[in-house]
Design an enzyme around this catalytic site. Structure first.
Site, PDB file in Angstrom:
ATOM      1  N   PRO A 218       6.772  -2.812   3.593  1.00 15.59           N
ATOM      2  CA  PRO A 218       5.873  -3.845   2.997  1.00 15.59           C
ATOM      3  C   PRO A 218       5.585  -3.979   1.389  1.00 15.59           C
ATOM      4  O   PRO A 218       5.222  -2.708   1.020  1.00 15.59           O
ATOM      5  CB  PRO A 218       4.850  -3.888   3.715  1.00 15.59           C
ATOM      6  CG  PRO A 218       4.580  -2.736   4.516  1.00 15.59           C
ATOM      7  CD  PRO A 218       5.970  -2.198   4.668  1.00 15.59           C
ATOM      8  N   ASN A 219       5.860  -4.799   0.598  1.00 17.40           N
ATOM      9  CA  ASN A 219       5.433  -4.954  -0.763  1.00 17.40           C
ATOM     10  C   ASN A 219       6.337  -4.425  -1.649  1.00 17.40           C
ATOM     11  O   ASN A 219       6.280  -4.939  -2.798  1.00 17.40           O
ATOM     12  CB  ASN A 219       3.772  -4.508  -1.000  1.00 17.40           C
ATOM     13  CG  ASN A 219       2.958  -5.237  -0.213  1.00 17.40           C
ATOM     14  OD1 ASN A 219       2.977  -6.474  -0.110  1.00 17.40           O
ATOM     15  ND2 ASN A 219       2.239  -4.759   0.582  1.00 17.40           N
TER      16      ASN A 219
ATOM     17  N   ARG B  89       3.878  -5.251 -10.768  1.00 14.89           N
ATOM     18  CA  ARG B  89       2.476  -5.102 -10.674  1.00 14.89           C
ATOM     19  C   ARG B  89       2.245  -3.340 -10.560  1.00 14.89           C
ATOM     20  O   ARG B  89       3.060  -2.645 -10.221  1.00 14.89           O
ATOM     21  CB  ARG B  89       1.947  -5.303  -9.374  1.00 14.89           C
ATOM     22  CG  ARG B  89       1.968  -6.800  -9.118  1.00 14.89           C
ATOM     23  CD  ARG B  89       0.563  -7.338  -9.306  1.00 14.89           C
ATOM     24  NE  ARG B  89       0.883  -9.087  -9.712  1.00 14.89           N
ATOM     25  CZ  ARG B  89       1.073  -9.861  -8.746  1.00 14.89           C
ATOM     26  NH1 ARG B  89       0.935  -9.699  -7.340  1.00 14.89           N
ATOM     27  NH2 ARG B  89       1.108 -11.069  -9.065  1.00 14.89           N
TER      28      ARG B  89
ATOM     29  N   TYR C   3       3.700   2.615  -9.927  1.00 13.65           N
ATOM     30  CA  TYR C   3       4.824   2.497  -9.397  1.00 13.65           C
ATOM     31  C   TYR C   3       6.172   2.357 -10.452  1.00 13.65           C
ATOM     32  O   TYR C   3       7.219   2.322  -9.969  1.00 13.65           O
ATOM     33  CB  TYR C   3       4.858   1.339  -8.398  1.00 13.65           C
ATOM     34  CG  TYR C   3       3.888   1.456  -7.443  1.00 13.65           C
ATOM     35  CD1 TYR C   3       4.232   2.522  -6.281  1.00 13.65           C
ATOM     36  CD2 TYR C   3       2.920   0.806  -7.217  1.00 13.65           C
ATOM     37  CE1 TYR C   3       3.170   2.690  -5.366  1.00 13.65           C
ATOM     38  CE2 TYR C   3       1.789   0.837  -6.136  1.00 13.65           C
ATOM     39  CZ  TYR C   3       2.099   1.893  -5.206  1.00 13.65           C
ATOM     40  OH  TYR C   3       1.145   1.826  -4.266  1.00 13.65           O
TER      41      TYR C   3
ATOM     42  N   ALA D 230       3.156   1.064   3.263  1.00 13.82           N
ATOM     43  CA  ALA D 230       1.774   1.186   4.201  1.00 13.82           C
ATOM     44  C   ALA D 230       1.895   1.694   5.490  1.00 13.82           C
ATOM     45  O   ALA D 230       1.061   2.184   6.237  1.00 13.82           O
ATOM     46  CB  ALA D 230       0.893  -0.037   3.931  1.00 13.82           C
TER      47      ALA D 230
ATOM     48  N   GLU E 209      11.638  11.049   4.148  1.00 13.83           N
ATOM     49  CA  GLU E 209      10.525  10.120   3.714  1.00 13.83           C
ATOM     50  C   GLU E 209      10.433  10.274   2.181  1.00 13.83           C
ATOM     51  O   GLU E 209      10.455  11.070   1.611  1.00 13.83           O
ATOM     52  CB  GLU E 209       9.331  10.720   4.537  1.00 13.83           C
ATOM     53  CG  GLU E 209       8.347  10.013   4.202  1.00 13.83           C
ATOM     54  CD  GLU E 209       7.236  10.569   4.855  1.00 13.83           C
ATOM     55  OE1 GLU E 209       7.044  11.421   5.586  1.00 13.83           O
ATOM     56  OE2 GLU E 209       5.938  10.070   4.176  1.00 13.83           O
TER      57      GLU E 209
ATOM     58  N   HIS F 220       8.440   8.429  -1.306  1.00  9.85           N
ATOM     59  CA  HIS F 220       7.532   7.658  -1.982  1.00  9.85           C
ATOM     60  C   HIS F 220       7.499   7.915  -3.395  1.00  9.85           C
ATOM     61  O   HIS F 220       7.835   9.080  -4.050  1.00  9.85           O
ATOM     62  CB  HIS F 220       5.892   8.094  -1.611  1.00  9.85           C
ATOM     63  CG  HIS F 220       5.673   8.279  -0.017  1.00  9.85           C
ATOM     64  ND1 HIS F 220       5.477   7.129   0.573  1.00  9.85           N
ATOM     65  CD2 HIS F 220       5.912   9.276   1.023  1.00  9.85           C
ATOM     66  CE1 HIS F 220       5.257   7.205   2.133  1.00  9.85           C
ATOM     67  NE2 HIS F 220       5.578   8.494   2.013  1.00  9.85           N
TER      68      HIS F 220
ATOM     69  N   ARG G 218      -3.517  10.828  -4.521  1.00 12.16           N
ATOM     70  CA  ARG G 218      -4.078   9.436  -4.653  1.00 12.16           C
ATOM     71  C   ARG G 218      -5.172   9.609  -3.584  1.00 12.16           C
ATOM     72  O   ARG G 218      -5.794  10.693  -3.148  1.00 12.16           O
ATOM     73  CB  ARG G 218      -3.187   8.444  -4.188  1.00 12.16           C
ATOM     74  CG  ARG G 218      -2.069   8.536  -5.443  1.00 12.16           C
ATOM     75  CD  ARG G 218      -0.959   6.998  -5.172  1.00 12.16           C
ATOM     76  NE  ARG G 218      -1.578   6.078  -5.029  1.00 12.16           N
ATOM     77  CZ  ARG G 218      -1.000   4.866  -4.569  1.00 12.16           C
ATOM     78  NH1 ARG G 218       0.151   5.046  -4.150  1.00 12.16           N
ATOM     79  NH2 ARG G 218      -1.705   3.831  -4.713  1.00 12.16           N
TER      80      ARG G 218
END
Ligand code: CA2
Length: 149
Positions: A11-12, A19, A24, A77, A98, A100, A107
């Site tokens: 998501p997103n 943004r 990011y 998320a 995985e 990121h 964070r």
């Protein structure tokens, strides 16, 4: 035709590059896809993004059924919330990375406990968009090793 590599995004991430560039970066998801295709060097690649949990689960099932060479997943998320995605990924026998963009461990605490890490072959976090082609290269390497074994 060899088995595809799946690159799945949660998501997103369709908003990537628009943004919070300090976290990011400025690379868009379309640019990330191009980077992945270049890293795959012509190896078939399914690059997808969804804001819906069930769709990601269905794509993991599809990867299992097609005996995919590997999965790279940025569950966003859902990393921290989805036992359903974890259960689906547990059924995948091949290399699973995985991914990121940010270093989730630097964070806030809510980003520290990944469920997906419990079944991932490896985790890449904090390399920015560059992590994606690194992950695709790792899947190619791991899949070749698996085939040779
Ligand atoms: O660093 C990553 O790749 C994350 O998976 C991104 C997720 C976050 O929940 C994870 O903890 C770490 C958030 C994705 C939000 O996507 C955005 C896209 C554009 C602008 C802002 C956020």
């Amino acid at each position: 035709m060899s088995a595809p590599i799946y690159v799945l995004n949660g998501p997103n991430l369709n908003r990537l590059g628009t943004r919070e560039p300090e976290i990011y970066g400025r690379t868009t998801l379309a640019e990330v896809e191009a980077m992945c295709r270049e890293a795959a060097g012509g190896h078939p690649l399914e690059f997808r993004q969804s804001n819906r949990e069930y769709e990601i689960i269905d794509w993991v099932h599809e990867a299992i059924d097609r005996e995919a060479a590997g999965i790279v997943i940025n569950p966003a998320a859902f990393t921290f919330t989805s036992i359903a995605i974890l259960d689906a990924l547990k059924m995948f026998p091949g290399p699973l990375i995985e991914l990121h963009i940010s270093n989730i461990h630097r964070r806030e605490e809510i980003y520290h406990r990944s469920l997906v890490s419990r079944t991932a072959t490896a985790v890449i976090a904090g390399l920015g968009a560059q992590g994606y082609p690194v992950a695709v290269g790792a899947v190619l390497e791991l899949a070749a090793r698996r085939k040779a074994a």
